[in-house]
Each structure stands twice: as structure tokens, then as C-alpha cells.
Design a protein around this motif. Structure first.
Motif, PDB file in Angstrom:
ATOM      1  N   GLY A  46      77.070  89.448  82.575  1.00 20.30           N
ATOM      2  CA  GLY A  46      75.752  88.956  82.221  1.00 20.30           C
ATOM      3  C   GLY A  46      75.766  87.520  81.771  1.00 20.30           C
ATOM      4  N   ALA A  47      74.746  87.191  80.980  1.00 21.35           N
ATOM      5  CA  ALA A  47      74.528  85.815  80.542  1.00 21.35           C
ATOM      6  C   ALA A  47      75.460  85.441  79.389  1.00 21.35           C
ATOM      7  CB  ALA A  47      73.073  85.636  80.110  1.00 21.35           C
ATOM      8  N   LEU A  48      75.963  84.202  79.454  1.00 19.36           N
ATOM      9  CA  LEU A  48      76.850  83.663  78.430  1.00 19.36           C
ATOM     10  C   LEU A  48      76.329  82.286  78.010  1.00 19.36           C
ATOM     11  CD1 LEU A  48      79.975  84.536  80.491  1.00 19.36           C
ATOM     12  CD2 LEU A  48      79.545  85.516  78.249  1.00 19.36           C
ATOM     13  N   ARG A  62      83.873  76.190  76.896  1.00 19.59           N
ATOM     14  CA  ARG A  62      83.259  77.463  76.553  1.00 19.59           C
ATOM     15  C   ARG A  62      82.543  78.037  77.775  1.00 19.59           C
ATOM     16  NH1 ARG A  62      82.701  78.639  70.853  1.00 19.59           N
ATOM     17  NH2 ARG A  62      83.381  76.851  69.683  1.00 19.59           N
ATOM     18  N   MET A  63      82.393  79.368  77.768  1.00 23.52           N
ATOM     19  CA  MET A  63      81.740  80.039  78.882  1.00 23.52           C
ATOM     20  C   MET A  63      80.230  79.799  78.827  1.00 23.52           C
ATOM     21  SD  MET A  63      83.860  83.617  78.854  1.00 23.52           S
ATOM     22  CE  MET A  63      83.564  83.936  77.112  1.00 23.52           C
ATOM     23  N   GLU A  64      79.646  79.467  79.992  1.00 22.40           N
ATOM     24  CA  GLU A  64      78.207  79.206  80.110  1.00 22.40           C
ATOM     25  C   GLU A  64      77.689  79.814  81.404  1.00 22.40           C
ATOM     26  OE1 GLU A  64      75.892  77.414  78.254  1.00 22.40           O
ATOM     27  OE2 GLU A  64      77.308  76.996  76.644  1.00 22.40           O
ATOM     28  N   GLY A  65      76.432  80.301  81.388  1.00 19.39           N
ATOM     29  CA  GLY A  65      75.792  80.809  82.597  1.00 19.39           C
ATOM     30  C   GLY A  65      76.057  82.295  82.804  1.00 19.39           C
ATOM     31  N   GLN A  66      76.005  82.726  84.050  1.00 16.86           N
ATOM     32  CA  GLN A  66      76.280  84.127  84.388  1.00 16.86           C
ATOM     33  C   GLN A  66      77.771  84.299  84.600  1.00 16.86           C
ATOM     34  OE1 GLN A  66      74.015  86.807  84.658  1.00 16.86           O
ATOM     35  NE2 GLN A  66      72.735  85.311  83.621  1.00 16.86           N
ATOM     36  N   ARG A  98      71.804  88.045  71.567  1.00 16.78           N
ATOM     37  CA  ARG A  98      71.513  86.746  70.962  1.00 16.78           C
ATOM     38  C   ARG A  98      72.730  86.339  70.147  1.00 16.78           C
ATOM     39  NH1 ARG A  98      68.681  86.039  74.470  1.00 16.78           N
ATOM     40  NH2 ARG A  98      66.535  86.705  74.571  1.00 16.78           N
ATOM     41  N   ARG A  99      73.396  85.274  70.605  1.00 20.65           N
ATOM     42  CA  ARG A  99      74.576  84.744  69.906  1.00 20.65           C
ATOM     43  C   ARG A  99      75.623  85.831  69.639  1.00 20.65           C
ATOM     44  NH1 ARG A  99      74.396  79.781  67.702  1.00 20.65           N
ATOM     45  NH2 ARG A  99      75.640  80.449  65.917  1.00 20.65           N
ATOM     46  N   ASP A 145      74.835  86.091  75.526  1.00 22.96           N
ATOM     47  CA  ASP A 145      73.529  85.580  75.114  1.00 22.96           C
ATOM     48  C   ASP A 145      72.554  85.734  76.282  1.00 22.96           C
ATOM     49  OD1 ASP A 145      72.403  83.898  72.695  1.00 22.96           O
ATOM     50  OD2 ASP A 145      71.502  83.080  74.532  1.00 22.96           O
ATOM     51  N   GLY A 146      71.596  86.651  76.143  1.00 24.14           N
ATOM     52  CA  GLY A 146      70.664  86.978  77.211  1.00 24.14           C
ATOM     53  C   GLY A 146      70.920  88.402  77.674  1.00 24.14           C
TER      54      GLY A 146
END
Length: 157
Positions: free
Chosen positions: A18-20, A1-5, A44-45, A26-27
């Protein structure tokens, strides 16, 4: 899954930057639409909790006390920023000069609509969608048609 920027492009051409987290927005992040508009939000989510839409020309949408092009002030955003044209010269759209609409078609805001084929194409003539009955009726009733264009103002010599 995608995480971070990161940056993610949707099949429609809309991009998210953006944020993931856990594969979702998310963010802080923004959606960049192919038409030039931008939606900046806190997510958010996968759901925006607060955000702001800015049109391609810089006009910011407000969900409360929105007075743009209403019954009291019908100026386009470009007229608000640059002033009104002299008497006798009408500005038909926010774009000046307005887009040239293909013969028999309507300018429906995100592209051109042909009532013959019931197809909407973007301004580069790429397929966007087929119009259902409700959208067809709205476009015919509301949008600017090619034959409705006026000739350019020419002062007398």
C-alpha cells in the motif's frame, strides 16, 4: 525513506502492500499475514485509523457485536457456511478435517506447541517462538492436544 506505493516484508514474513510516506505506512494499505489472514486499513503515520481483519477462511472480525463461537452459537465458520455434520460426527476445529497434531503437542492457533521444549513451531514445523509461563499455562489449559483427537466416524455395515 520509502515513498509512494510499495510492498514491504517484515522479518516475521508479514507483508505490507500500500501507500508509504516518509518511511511509514500512510494511506490505504494491507497487511498480509503468513497464516493467510489480511488486515486492510487506512494508516496515518504508521498507525491504523480504521481497518478490518479477515481470517484465512474468509471470516471477517467485528469488534462490536462479535457472536462468533460464543455461548449462544458455538458453530465454526465452516459450519455456518456449509452446515452442520450429522449427529454423532463432531467437527473439532474450523478446519475439516482437523490438522494432525504431533504426538505430545498442542495446536495453539498459529502452530504446534511442545510442552517438553516450550517451543512453538508453525504448521510447516519452522520455529516461531519460545513460550513464556503465561502462554504455556494458557495453551495447556485451552488448546487441543494430540491425544485428545477422536477416531474417524465409521458407520456400521
Amino acid at each position: 525513506r520509502m515513498e509512494g506505493q510499495g510492498c514491504y516484508t517484515l522479518p516475521t514474513g508479514t507483508k505490507y502492500r500500500g501507500a508509504l510516506r516518509d518511511g511509514m505506512f500512510d494511506g490505504e494499505g494491507e497487511l498480509l499475514f503468513p497464516t493467510g489472514g489480511t488486515y486492510r486499513a487506512v494508516w496515518r503515520r504508521g498507525v491504523p485509523t480504521q481497518g478490518k481483519y479477515t481470517f484465512a477462511d474468509g471470516l471477517e472480525y467485528k469488534d462490536k457485536k462479535w457472536h462468533y463461537c460464543d455461548g449462544y452459537d458455538r458453530r465454526f465458520y465452516t459450519e455456518i457456511c456449509s452446515g452442520l455434520k450429522p449427529a454423532g460426527i463432531s467437527q473439532l476445529t474450523n478446519l475439516d478435517p482437523p490438522r494432525k497434531i504431533p504426538e505430545g503437542c498442542y495446536d495453539c492457533g498459529d502452530g504446534f506447541y511442545s510442552p517438553e521444549t516450550r517451543v512453538i513451531v508453525d504448521y510447516k514445523l519452522r520455529f516461531l517462538r519460545n513460550a513464556d509461563d503465561d502462554e504455556h499455562e494458557w495453551i495447556i489449559r485451552t488448546c487441543r492436544k494430540a491425544e485428545d483427537e477422536t477416531t474417524e466416524y465409521k458407520p456400521k455395515p
